[in-house]
Scaffold this motif. Structure first.
Motif, PDB file in Angstrom:
ATOM      1  N   ILE A   1      12.989-119.181   2.852  1.00  9.75           N
ATOM      2  CA  ILE A   1      11.546-119.354   2.621  1.00  9.75           C
ATOM      3  C   ILE A   1      11.294-120.576   1.740  1.00  9.75           C
ATOM      4  CG2 ILE A   1       9.524-118.335   1.501  1.00  9.75           C
ATOM      5  CD1 ILE A   1      10.572-115.585   2.409  1.00  9.75           C
ATOM      6  N   CYS A   2      12.110-120.720   0.676  1.00 12.49           N
ATOM      7  CA  CYS A   2      11.954-121.888  -0.205  1.00 12.49           C
ATOM      8  C   CYS A   2      12.261-123.188   0.541  1.00 12.49           C
ATOM      9  CB  CYS A   2      12.870-121.747  -1.415  1.00 12.49           C
ATOM     10  SG  CYS A   2      12.398-120.419  -2.547  1.00 12.49           S
ATOM     11  N   PHE A   3      13.263-123.174   1.423  1.00  9.64           N
ATOM     12  CA  PHE A   3      13.593-124.356   2.203  1.00  9.64           C
ATOM     13  C   PHE A   3      12.413-124.769   3.088  1.00  9.64           C
ATOM     14  CE2 PHE A   3      15.382-126.308   6.063  1.00  9.64           C
ATOM     15  CZ  PHE A   3      15.997-127.405   5.487  1.00  9.64           C
ATOM     16  N   ALA A   4      11.765-123.739   3.682  1.00 12.71           N
ATOM     17  CA  ALA A   4      10.595-124.036   4.516  1.00 12.71           C
ATOM     18  C   ALA A   4       9.454-124.613   3.682  1.00 12.71           C
ATOM     19  CB  ALA A   4      10.156-122.762   5.248  1.00 12.71           C
ATOM     20  N   LEU A   5       9.301-124.100   2.438  1.00 10.22           N
ATOM     21  CA  LEU A   5       8.229-124.604   1.577  1.00 10.22           C
ATOM     22  C   LEU A   5       8.508-126.025   1.083  1.00 10.22           C
ATOM     23  CD1 LEU A   5       7.347-121.417  -0.507  1.00 10.22           C
ATOM     24  CD2 LEU A   5       6.153-122.377   1.469  1.00 10.22           C
ATOM     25  N   PHE A   6       9.791-126.421   1.057  1.00  9.78           N
ATOM     26  CA  PHE A   6      10.085-127.835   0.756  1.00  9.78           C
ATOM     27  C   PHE A   6       9.485-128.748   1.824  1.00  9.78           C
ATOM     28  CE2 PHE A   6      13.892-126.542  -1.895  1.00  9.78           C
ATOM     29  CZ  PHE A   6      13.327-127.007  -3.083  1.00  9.78           C
ATOM     30  N   ILE A   7       9.578-128.276   3.069  1.00 13.04           N
ATOM     31  CA  ILE A   7       9.102-129.094   4.190  1.00 13.04           C
ATOM     32  C   ILE A   7       7.589-129.014   4.307  1.00 13.04           C
ATOM     33  CG2 ILE A   7       9.287-129.467   6.680  1.00 13.04           C
ATOM     34  CD1 ILE A   7      12.049-128.174   6.556  1.00 13.04           C
ATOM     35  N   ILE A   8       7.051-127.821   4.124  1.00 12.23           N
ATOM     36  CA  ILE A   8       5.607-127.618   4.260  1.00 12.23           C
ATOM     37  C   ILE A   8       5.103-127.058   2.939  1.00 12.23           C
ATOM     38  CG2 ILE A   8       3.777-126.560   5.641  1.00 12.23           C
ATOM     39  CD1 ILE A   8       5.885-126.092   7.822  1.00 12.23           C
ATOM     40  N   PRO A   9       4.655-127.908   1.993  1.00 13.75           N
ATOM     41  CA  PRO A   9       4.214-127.425   0.679  1.00 13.75           C
ATOM     42  C   PRO A   9       2.969-126.556   0.794  1.00 13.75           C
ATOM     43  CG  PRO A   9       4.589-129.818   0.655  1.00 13.75           C
ATOM     44  CD  PRO A   9       4.599-129.370   2.091  1.00 13.75           C
ATOM     45  N   ILE A  10       2.810-125.695  -0.188  1.00  6.81           N
ATOM     46  CA  ILE A  10       1.640-124.828  -0.253  1.00  6.81           C
ATOM     47  C   ILE A  10       0.506-125.576  -0.937  1.00  6.81           C
ATOM     48  CG2 ILE A  10       0.706-122.683  -1.213  1.00  6.81           C
ATOM     49  CD1 ILE A  10       3.485-121.508  -1.047  1.00  6.81           C
TER      50      ILE A  10
ATOM     51  N   SER B   1       3.236-127.194  -7.570  1.00  5.51           N
ATOM     52  CA  SER B   1       4.397-127.949  -8.008  1.00  5.51           C
ATOM     53  C   SER B   1       5.656-127.474  -7.275  1.00  5.51           C
ATOM     54  CB  SER B   1       4.585-127.788  -9.519  1.00  5.51           C
ATOM     55  OG  SER B   1       5.769-128.414  -9.941  1.00  5.51           O
ATOM     56  N   LEU B   2       6.523-128.420  -6.871  1.00  6.24           N
ATOM     57  CA  LEU B   2       7.760-128.075  -6.154  1.00  6.24           C
ATOM     58  C   LEU B   2       8.760-127.346  -7.044  1.00  6.24           C
ATOM     59  CD1 LEU B   2       8.343-131.255  -3.982  1.00  6.24           C
ATOM     60  CD2 LEU B   2       7.429-129.037  -3.273  1.00  6.24           C
ATOM     61  N   TRP B   3       8.540-127.413  -8.357  1.00  3.66           N
ATOM     62  CA  TRP B   3       9.454-126.666  -9.246  1.00  3.66           C
ATOM     63  C   TRP B   3       9.379-125.158  -8.982  1.00  3.66           C
ATOM     64  CZ3 TRP B   3      13.271-128.745 -11.777  1.00  3.66           C
ATOM     65  CH2 TRP B   3      13.194-130.102 -12.145  1.00  3.66           C
ATOM     66  N   TRP B   4       8.191-124.645  -8.596  1.00  2.24           N
ATOM     67  CA  TRP B   4       8.051-123.212  -8.295  1.00  2.24           C
ATOM     68  C   TRP B   4       8.852-122.825  -7.047  1.00  2.24           C
ATOM     69  CZ3 TRP B   4       6.067-120.227 -11.874  1.00  2.24           C
ATOM     70  CH2 TRP B   4       5.167-120.777 -12.800  1.00  2.24           C
ATOM     71  N   VAL B   5       9.200-123.775  -6.226  1.00  3.55           N
ATOM     72  CA  VAL B   5       9.997-123.519  -5.030  1.00  3.55           C
ATOM     73  C   VAL B   5      11.475-123.809  -5.299  1.00  3.55           C
ATOM     74  CG1 VAL B   5      10.326-124.143  -2.607  1.00  3.55           C
ATOM     75  CG2 VAL B   5       8.013-124.081  -3.584  1.00  3.55           C
ATOM     76  N   PHE B   6      11.739-124.854  -6.064  1.00  3.22           N
ATOM     77  CA  PHE B   6      13.117-125.274  -6.284  1.00  3.22           C
ATOM     78  C   PHE B   6      13.901-124.252  -7.111  1.00  3.22           C
ATOM     79  CE2 PHE B   6      16.248-127.526  -8.932  1.00  3.22           C
ATOM     80  CZ  PHE B   6      17.087-127.992  -7.934  1.00  3.22           C
ATOM     81  N   ILE B   7      13.281-123.672  -8.125  1.00  2.00           N
ATOM     82  CA  ILE B   7      14.009-122.736  -9.003  1.00  2.00           C
ATOM     83  C   ILE B   7      14.444-121.473  -8.250  1.00  2.00           C
ATOM     84  CG2 ILE B   7      13.782-121.272 -11.037  1.00  2.00           C
ATOM     85  CD1 ILE B   7      12.107-123.474 -12.323  1.00  2.00           C
ATOM     86  N   PRO B   8      13.543-120.791  -7.470  1.00  2.00           N
ATOM     87  CA  PRO B   8      14.028-119.633  -6.692  1.00  2.00           C
ATOM     88  C   PRO B   8      15.100-120.019  -5.670  1.00  2.00           C
ATOM     89  CG  PRO B   8      11.650-119.597  -6.849  1.00  2.00           C
ATOM     90  CD  PRO B   8      12.080-120.922  -7.382  1.00  2.00           C
ATOM     91  N   PHE B   9      14.936-121.196  -5.037  1.00  2.00           N
ATOM     92  CA  PHE B   9      15.941-121.644  -4.071  1.00  2.00           C
ATOM     93  C   PHE B   9      17.297-121.822  -4.760  1.00  2.00           C
ATOM     94  CE2 PHE B   9      18.241-125.150  -2.064  1.00  2.00           C
ATOM     95  CZ  PHE B   9      18.356-124.684  -0.761  1.00  2.00           C
ATOM     96  N   LEU B  10      17.306-122.424  -5.945  1.00  2.00           N
ATOM     97  CA  LEU B  10      18.555-122.650  -6.672  1.00  2.00           C
ATOM     98  C   LEU B  10      19.200-121.323  -7.078  1.00  2.00           C
ATOM     99  CD1 LEU B  10      20.465-124.734  -7.931  1.00  2.00           C
ATOM    100  CD2 LEU B  10      19.063-124.632 -10.016  1.00  2.00           C
ATOM    101  N   LEU B  11      18.398-120.371  -7.532  1.00  2.00           N
ATOM    102  CA  LEU B  11      18.945-119.055  -7.919  1.00  2.00           C
ATOM    103  C   LEU B  11      19.523-118.318  -6.707  1.00  2.00           C
ATOM    104  CD1 LEU B  11      16.162-117.875 -10.426  1.00  2.00           C
ATOM    105  CD2 LEU B  11      18.462-118.730 -10.978  1.00  2.00           C
ATOM    106  N   ALA B  12      18.824-118.424  -5.571  1.00  2.00           N
ATOM    107  CA  ALA B  12      19.273-117.701  -4.378  1.00  2.00           C
ATOM    108  C   ALA B  12      20.608-118.244  -3.879  1.00  2.00           C
ATOM    109  CB  ALA B  12      18.209-117.768  -3.285  1.00  2.00           C
ATOM    110  N   VAL B  13      20.726-119.567  -3.725  1.00  2.00           N
ATOM    111  CA  VAL B  13      21.962-120.136  -3.197  1.00  2.00           C
ATOM    112  C   VAL B  13      23.096-119.984  -4.219  1.00  2.00           C
ATOM    113  CG1 VAL B  13      20.774-121.737  -1.662  1.00  2.00           C
ATOM    114  CG2 VAL B  13      21.345-122.458  -4.008  1.00  2.00           C
TER     115      VAL B  13
END
Length: 594
Positions: free
Chosen positions: A43-52, A572-584
């Motif tokens: 989900i976070c990867f998709a939000l990198f491509i298509i921001p909210i 902000s992309l930080w709200w997407v990057f942090i969950p993505f980093l924790l998940a991987v």
């Protein structure tokens, strides 16, 4: 198909594949956590491509715009409400702020937007012509910090070969290190000074051009070995009209002899009368018609621009002759009195308050002009007689301690000058012709009758730039005659000033950089068009002052209509990057370590 739908489809396919892979793993421990982490990462990867994005309300003033001019800082434009525009392409490219619009022509833009009635101006402001086009608009001015360096300068750009170049201005100094201002002419240093005090510093530089015709000098600002700026000074030097000189000597001496020859070389009409006895004279006529000079009367003095007389000869003149001289001076004649007596000999020479100072016996005399730091080569004699300058006097020549040797004062329409220097011809005997010429050129310029000008002109702005509006003002004696004015061959249409009928004005546009020709009543004059990068500090200072004065003088009070509009804002992309980093990170650790 839009790109976002393709991206969503690819992310869904990858998510299903990763879920199937996790489900088929032999070790089914923490399966729920692994599936949740995989889903969060995709989900976070998709939000990198298509921001909210989400919509927020932004206040907007419909009839108000922000106009940015050169000098505006990034801090000034941050958080500006409403539309923001600029007509400066270089400023538009350097700021690179979102929402900034570049307009090619401000008046045309405002005509196409009739709802706009309020402008907020940021930066150095606008020129006089641009401000006049905004006289029907409500203006607010938010000035930038004042320019640094050379913020003002003026000089006599058209001068005679007997006059000196005088450059005066203001320098805004910032920092602790001193700067050097150097006036350079044709590659030769002419005058300089050091500025070490912070803040605004006035300066004055002087020089005597040695060439005739057009030339471009430079004002160079240096700090240590670095050149901070190099501004051009265009000037034109013309030959002065020969003066008609009358010299009256009580007895022949070398000072009159050498001065007569110097006048002759310059093709000045000269008459020298030397007294032999009570009623007998020796006369010389150089470049002049012979006339009767046994008696000094009104007719003779009206044909004279400068009268040079020693005090002893003046004391021998009759009362009527002294009265004629006094009247002629009041009507414009220049009078130079060579003072040699300790006490005044006549009513005219009493204007000079002389005194003796034996302490000045130094075997030589070093003199210089009162407004210059440069001194001439020493004269080989002692000087004890001096002049005490009064409140109505102007010291012209001083010795090296500052005591006055040549003093001048206004008398009616003319000038009255007194000199206690007995012999300047020693400069010629010692081969110091430049000192002699500079001394007498300045004394003559300050004393002689001023020639009546049939016409004169000046231009605004004084330092024009390409594509700038020019105003040519002509003043002439003939009120009923329309002056013929042309610039580079293009004829102009002058308008007569209603209040000052002798004054005419015409407008044109500066086109070619460099020297341009101005034709005035069949005579060709010249003016110089500077580059846009020349004297930038002075132009910006003028814009600041003009814009502030124009805005302060306005009486309009138009309220801006404020409304709200919906604009898209991205999270902000930080709200997407942090969950993505924790998940991987969890998936990697779970595979390798748990």
């Amino acid at each position: 198909m839009e790109f976002k739908y393709i991206a969503i489809a690819i992310c869904l396919i990858l998510t299903i594949l990763f879920f199937v892979k996790e489900w088929r793993r032999p070790n089914r421990a923490r399966l729920g956590w692994r599936l949740a982490a995989t889903g969060i990462a995709m989900i976070c990867f998709a939000l990198f491509i298509i921001p909210i994005t989400y919509k927020v309300q932004k206040p907007e003033r419909l009839n108000e715009i922000n106009l940015l001019s050169p000098g505006v800082s990034k801090a000034q434009v941050d958080g500006l409400k409403g539309r923001t525009v600029t007509s400066d392409r270089q400023l538009y490219q350097s700021l690179k702020i979102p929402g900034l619009t570049l307009i090619t022509d401000l008046p045309y833009f405002l005509q196409s937007e009739p709802g706009i009635n309020h402008l907020n101006i940021y930066g150095y402001g606008l020129s006089k012509d641009q401000l006049q086009e905004l006289k029907d608009y409500q203006l607010d001015f938010y000035p930038a910090a004042g320019p640094k360096g050379l913020i003002s300068a003026s000089w006599n750009s058209r001068l005679k070969n007997t006059e000196q170049l005088s450059l005066q201005g203001t320098y805004q100094h910032v920092g602790k290190l001193p700067v050097k201002l150097l006036l350079q002419g044709l590659g030769t240093p002419l005058d300089s000074l050091i500025i070490s005090t912070e803040g605004e510093n006035t300066f004055s530089l002087k020089a005597r051009p040695r060439q005739s015709g057009k030339a471009v000098y430079h004002l160079i600002v240096m700090q240590d070995q670095d050149t901070l700026s190099k501004e051009p000074l265009a000037l034109e030097v013309k030959d002065a009209k020969p003066l008609r000189v009358l010299m009256l000597a009580a007895h022949p001496d070398f000072e009159y002899k050498f001065l007569k020859e110097w006048f002759f070389e310059k093709q000045y009409p000269v008459i020298l009368r030397s007294r032999i006895s009570k009623d007998k004279y020796s006369t010389d006529f150089l470049n002049s018609e012979r006339t009767n000079v046994n008696r000094i009367d009104k007719g003779l003095l009206n044909k004279t621009d400068l009268l040079i007389i020693d005090e002893e000869e003046m004391s021998m003149l009759s009362g009527s002759e002294l009265g004629a001289i006094n009247t002629a001076v009041d009507l414009g004649l220049g009078l130079l009195v060579r003072i040699s007596m300790q006490k005044p000999g006549t009513a005219i020479s009493k204007y000079f308050n002389r005194y003796e100072s034996p302490a000045l016996k130094n075997k030589s005399l070093t003199v210089g002009f009162s407004e210059e730091k440069h001194f001439f080569n020493p004269l080989p004699f002692e000087q004890t007689l001096l002049i005490r300058s009064g409140s109505e006097d102007q010291p012209l020549v001083v010795e090296k301690t500052g005591r006055v040797l040549v003093n001048t004062r206004i008398s009616g329409m003319g000038k009255l000058t007194g000199s206690v220097i007995p012999a300047t011809y020693h400069w010629l005997l010692n081969g110091q012709d430049t000192d002699y010429a500079d001394f007498w050129s300045e004394v003559l310029t300050q004393t002689a009758r001023k020639a009546a000008l049939e016409e004169s002109w000046y231009m605004e702005p004084a330092i024009p730039a390409p594509r700038q509006k020019l105003t040519v003002t002509v003043e002439q004696a003939l009120v009923e005659k329309v002056p013929v004015i042309a610039i580079n061959g293009g004829k102009l249409s002058p308008l007569q000033n209603i209040e000052l009928p002798f004054q005419w004005q015409a407008t044109a546009w500066a086109t070619d950089r460099g020297w341009n020709a101005l034709q005035l009543n069949g005579k060709t004059e010249y003016f110089y068009v500077y580059g846009n990068e020349d004297w930038e500090g002075q132009r910006n200072t003028i814009k600041l002052k003009n814009t502030s004065a124009f805005v302060n003088a306005q009486k309009l009070n138009t309220k801006s209509l404020e409304t709200s509009i919906l604009v898209n804002k991205q999270i902000s992309l930080w709200w997407v990057f942090i969950p993505f980093l924790l998940a991987v990170t969890f998936l990697w650790c779970e595979t390798k370590m748990l």
